[in-house]
Design a protein around this motif. Structure first.
Motif, short mmCIF file in Angstrom:
data_model
loop_
_atom_site.label_atom_id
_atom_site.label_comp_id
_atom_site.label_asym_id
_atom_site.label_seq_id
_atom_site.Cartn_x
_atom_site.Cartn_y
_atom_site.Cartn_z
N THR A 1 -52.03 -0.22 -24.68
CA THR A 1 -51.89 -0.66 -26.24
C THR A 1 -50.96 -0.26 -27.09
O THR A 1 -49.77 0.01 -27.93
N MET A 2 -50.68 1.89 -27.09
CA MET A 2 -49.38 2.58 -27.23
C MET A 2 -48.96 1.98 -26.48
O MET A 2 -47.37 1.94 -27.33
N MET A 3 -48.71 2.17 -25.62
CA MET A 3 -47.62 2.64 -24.32
C MET A 3 -46.74 0.65 -24.75
O MET A 3 -45.63 0.96 -24.67
N SER A 4 -47.60 -0.45 -24.99
CA SER A 4 -47.08 -1.56 -25.54
C SER A 4 -45.87 -1.22 -26.82
O SER A 4 -44.76 -2.43 -26.39
N THR A 5 -47.26 -1.13 -27.06
CA THR A 5 -45.93 -1.36 -28.63
C THR A 5 -44.97 0.03 -28.79
O THR A 5 -43.76 -1.01 -29.61
N ILE A 6 -45.26 1.02 -28.77
CA ILE A 6 -43.51 1.59 -28.40
C ILE A 6 -42.78 1.03 -27.17
O ILE A 6 -41.42 1.07 -27.76
N ALA A 7 -42.97 0.23 -26.25
CA ALA A 7 -42.02 -0.16 -25.62
C ALA A 7 -40.86 -1.17 -26.52
O ALA A 7 -40.52 -1.47 -26.61
N CYS A 8 -42.62 -1.83 -26.49
CA CYS A 8 -41.76 -3.01 -27.76
C CYS A 8 -41.17 -2.58 -28.73
O CYS A 8 -40.09 -3.05 -28.97
N LEU A 9 -41.35 -1.64 -29.87
CA LEU A 9 -40.64 -1.64 -31.05
C LEU A 9 -39.12 -0.80 -30.95
O LEU A 9 -38.57 -1.63 -31.20
N ALA A 10 -38.99 0.02 -29.52
CA ALA A 10 -37.52 0.34 -29.45
C ALA A 10 -37.14 -0.45 -28.71
O ALA A 10 -35.70 -0.97 -28.84
N GLU B 1 -46.76 4.56 -11.47
CA GLU B 1 -47.62 3.36 -11.44
C GLU B 1 -46.56 2.63 -12.74
O GLU B 1 -46.91 2.97 -13.42
N ILE B 2 -46.15 1.69 -12.12
CA ILE B 2 -45.19 0.80 -13.52
C ILE B 2 -46.66 -0.09 -14.21
O ILE B 2 -48.17 0.21 -14.15
N GLY B 3 -45.89 0.51 -15.65
CA GLY B 3 -47.26 0.34 -17.13
C GLY B 3 -46.43 -1.04 -18.17
O GLY B 3 -45.27 -1.38 -17.35
N PRO B 4 -46.49 -0.71 -18.75
CA PRO B 4 -46.06 -1.58 -19.66
C PRO B 4 -45.23 -1.53 -20.78
O PRO B 4 -44.93 -0.06 -19.71
N TYR B 5 -44.22 -2.68 -20.17
CA TYR B 5 -42.42 -2.50 -19.82
C TYR B 5 -42.17 -4.09 -21.06
O TYR B 5 -42.54 -4.81 -20.42
N GLN B 6 -40.85 -3.67 -21.08
CA GLN B 6 -40.04 -4.71 -21.62
C GLN B 6 -38.71 -4.70 -20.67
O GLN B 6 -37.90 -3.64 -20.95
#
Length: 160
Positions: free
Chosen positions: A24-33, A55-60
């Protein structure tokens, strides 16, 4: 719009208040940035899966590389050295991995917890040359240090 330092870190801290799940932390940071700054055409995390491979994690953004060995490319370099890096022109980085032919510059930061365990790297790609500066690196270093301080490597790495 380019990064407004106070606005982005305040948004990240506000949204993540009380959150303990690293995905959730990674997803949120990637999205907001990604949505906060037009220089970024890819923002995402590569997680330390525990065998010297990211390995790939949450990204935009468009599809990213699925795996990157430590020491390979800009992300692997940051994982191996433990230091953030700005690459003004990816064509000048001898070992650059071209996940997208549109990428012109890149910034990568290692993500550590308070035990100095490497959890991941945070990768920013831009279709503009020389898109990143030391202020960007410092902003995200401080955010990552605060947000991921209490995350354990066992929450990130693959279990055997």
């Amino acid at each position: 719009m380019e990064i407004e330092m106070d606005a982005l870190d305040i948004a990240i801290y506000s949204v993540l208040e009380g959150v303990t799940d690293p995905v959730t932390m990674m997803s949120t940071i990637a999205c907001l940035a990604f949505h906060h700054d037009k220089r970024f055409d890819w923002v995402g995390f590569y997680r330390n899966r525990g065998d010297n491979v990211l390995e790939i994690g949450p990204y935009q953004g468009k599809l990213g590389c699925l795996e990157i060995p430590f020491g390979k490319g800009v992300c692997g370099h940051a994982a191996m050295t433990g230091e953030g890096i700005i690459v003004p022109d990816v064509d000048d980085f001898a070992d650059h991995i071209a996940c997208s032919s549109e990428t012109k510059s890149e910034m990568v930061l290692p993500v550590f917890n308070e035990k100095d365990e490497l959890l991941a790297v945070l990768d920013f790609d831009s279709n503009r040359p020389n898109a990143f500066d030391q202020n960007d690196l410092t902003l995200f270093h401080n955010i990552l240090k605060t947000v991921f301080a209490d995350v354990g490597l066992e929450q990130i790495a693959k279990k055997p």
